[in-house]
Motif scaffolding. Structure first.
Motif: not given
Length: 176
Positions: A115-125, A151-158, A161-168
């Motif tokens: 799911a994260g890879l799909v989100a990052l792929y779309i965000m990068n496009i 760059p802030a958009i793609i790094y911010g997205s990561v 996603l990391w925060m979601i992974w850790i918290k939830f």
């Protein structure tokens, strides 16, 4: 005393090993396409960027520059940017995957990574298309957009996603 740090050291070691394996695998992948110009994954991203730009009424084409391993975006009758391997966000994706696997939690780890890879792929496009549009119509903002905003958009997205992974997911059982 070292016993107290064992879980943290395990996570860190897992991260480093996964990161290095993915990094070396990616470098092997890139080396196998050296003579063909830009690698197929970067080309796929460039093609999808053109589809998005065309859908947004920014008629676009790509021009291949095989010897220099790049492609140029031609938007509304003007060459605006070039796509190089670094634009494909694979280095950021490798960081994302290594971090999530460092906090491995079974099957949900794989589901979250996909799911994260799909989100990052779309965000990068969308990031690259946005940069092309800014460069085409608002060239005075190109440097700040390329160097800081996008760059802030793609790094911010990561990071999100990391925060979601850790918290939830990763620490959910420990907090309950």
């Amino acid at each position: 005393m070292l016993k107290d740090f064992k879980p943290v050291l395990g996570i860190l070691l897992r991260f480093i090993i996964i990161y290095l394996v993915l990094l070396f695998g990616y470098q092997f992948y890139l080396n196998s396409f050296k003579a063909q110009g830009l690698d197929p994954f970067s080309r796929l991203i460039a093609d999808h960027v053109v589809l998005v730009q065309n859908a947004l009424n920014y008629p676009s084409r790509l021009y291949d520059d095989v010897p220099n391993e790049q492609m140029y975006f031609y938007v509304k009758d003007k060459t605006v940017t070039r796509m190089v391997e670094g634009c494909n966000a694979v280095s950021v994706i490798i960081l994302f995957v290594a971090f999530v696997f460092a906090f491995y939690k079974g099957t949900k780890t794989f589901v979250f990574i996909v799911a994260g890879l799909v989100a990052l792929y779309i965000m990068n496009i969308l990031r690259i298309a946005g940069l092309n549009i800014v460069t085409r119509d608002y060239s005075q903002y190109n440097k700040i957009a390329h160097d800081y905003v996008f760059p802030a958009i793609i790094y911010g997205s990561v990071v999100i996603l990391w925060m979601i992974w850790i918290k939830f997911f990763a620490l959910k059982n420990e907090n309950s």
